[in-house]
Design a protein around this motif. Sequence first.
Motif, PDB file in Angstrom:
ATOM      1  N   ASN A   1      -4.245   5.610   3.527  1.00  0.00           N
ATOM      2  CA  ASN A   1      -3.930   4.233   3.034  1.00  0.00           C
ATOM      3  C   ASN A   1      -4.606   3.836   1.851  1.00  0.00           C
ATOM      4  O   ASN A   1      -5.715   3.724   1.963  1.00  0.00           O
ATOM      5  CB  ASN A   1      -3.749   3.271   4.061  1.00  0.00           C
ATOM      6  CG  ASN A   1      -3.001   3.671   5.478  1.00  0.00           C
ATOM      7  OD1 ASN A   1      -1.726   3.849   5.221  1.00  0.00           O
ATOM      8  ND2 ASN A   1      -3.743   3.580   6.641  1.00  0.00           N
TER       9      ASN A   1
ATOM     10  N   GLU B   1      -7.043  -7.123  -3.720  1.00  0.00           N
ATOM     11  CA  GLU B   1      -7.813  -6.477  -2.865  1.00  0.00           C
ATOM     12  C   GLU B   1      -8.475  -5.411  -3.500  1.00  0.00           C
ATOM     13  O   GLU B   1      -7.638  -4.679  -4.096  1.00  0.00           O
ATOM     14  CB  GLU B   1      -7.266  -6.104  -1.540  1.00  0.00           C
ATOM     15  CG  GLU B   1      -6.756  -7.326  -0.831  1.00  0.00           C
ATOM     16  CD  GLU B   1      -6.203  -6.762   0.516  1.00  0.00           C
ATOM     17  OE1 GLU B   1      -6.401  -5.637   0.933  1.00  0.00           O
ATOM     18  OE2 GLU B   1      -5.228  -7.349   1.115  1.00  0.00           O
TER      19      GLU B   1
ATOM     20  N   HIS C   1       0.968  -1.096   0.123  1.00  0.00           N
ATOM     21  CA  HIS C   1       0.054  -0.043   0.135  1.00  0.00           C
ATOM     22  C   HIS C   1       0.818   1.315   0.091  1.00  0.00           C
ATOM     23  O   HIS C   1       2.091   1.142   0.356  1.00  0.00           O
ATOM     24  CB  HIS C   1      -0.929   0.000   1.154  1.00  0.00           C
ATOM     25  CG  HIS C   1      -0.248   0.118   2.401  1.00  0.00           C
ATOM     26  ND1 HIS C   1      -0.045  -1.075   3.192  1.00  0.00           N
ATOM     27  CD2 HIS C   1      -0.198   1.144   3.445  1.00  0.00           C
ATOM     28  CE1 HIS C   1       0.461  -0.620   4.325  1.00  0.00           C
ATOM     29  NE2 HIS C   1       0.590   0.478   4.462  1.00  0.00           N
TER      30      HIS C   1
ATOM     31  N   ASN D   1      -4.657   1.112  -1.301  1.00  0.00           N
ATOM     32  CA  ASN D   1      -4.180  -0.445  -1.478  1.00  0.00           C
ATOM     33  C   ASN D   1      -3.243  -0.466  -2.899  1.00  0.00           C
ATOM     34  O   ASN D   1      -3.834   0.203  -3.777  1.00  0.00           O
ATOM     35  CB  ASN D   1      -5.332  -1.236  -1.451  1.00  0.00           C
ATOM     36  CG  ASN D   1      -5.040  -2.641  -1.878  1.00  0.00           C
ATOM     37  OD1 ASN D   1      -3.980  -3.315  -1.368  1.00  0.00           O
ATOM     38  ND2 ASN D   1      -5.980  -3.270  -2.760  1.00  0.00           N
TER      39      ASN D   1
ATOM     40  N   MET E   1      -8.470  -0.720  -5.135  1.00  0.00           N
ATOM     41  CA  MET E   1      -6.923  -0.747  -5.686  1.00  0.00           C
ATOM     42  C   MET E   1      -6.517   0.597  -6.478  1.00  0.00           C
ATOM     43  O   MET E   1      -7.248   1.059  -7.193  1.00  0.00           O
ATOM     44  CB  MET E   1      -6.519  -1.885  -6.358  1.00  0.00           C
ATOM     45  CG  MET E   1      -5.244  -2.113  -6.614  1.00  0.00           C
ATOM     46  SD  MET E   1      -4.962  -3.285  -7.925  1.00  0.00           S
ATOM     47  CE  MET E   1      -4.366  -2.460  -9.258  1.00  0.00           C
TER      48      MET E   1
END
Length: 119
Positions: free
Chosen positions: A72, A79, A57, A74, A82
């Motif tokens: 944050n 996941e 991340h 990804n 994104m």
Amino acid sequence: MIKSVRTVVNYLTWPARWAGRLWDRFHGYSVISVEDLPDRLKRRTLYVVGESACPLHASMACPLKRCSTTLNMNLAPDELPMWSLSETAEGAPTLSPSVWRRTECGCHFFLRNGRIEWC
């Protein structure tokens, strides 16, 4: 009376606001690769967490000065949601798509070529 006080305050503080905008224009975000996120994040720094071959991340301090949130994003393809991260030859980061905090400060921006572009 209050309006005249605001006018005086705005007049006296415009050099600082102008200098801040000028600083932002020439000093964009840089990328630092780390294995673990530090406790205190530097402003105008995008931290890429994980191994260089497999980043997990990207993290950064919220660009709003009144907000102290860590954002944050990804980067792992397994996941959702994104983001994708690219860098220019000079190391200026671009995140895609935009970053949108729907809670707390509600900021919405793009990070393109190391610069914040507000939506």
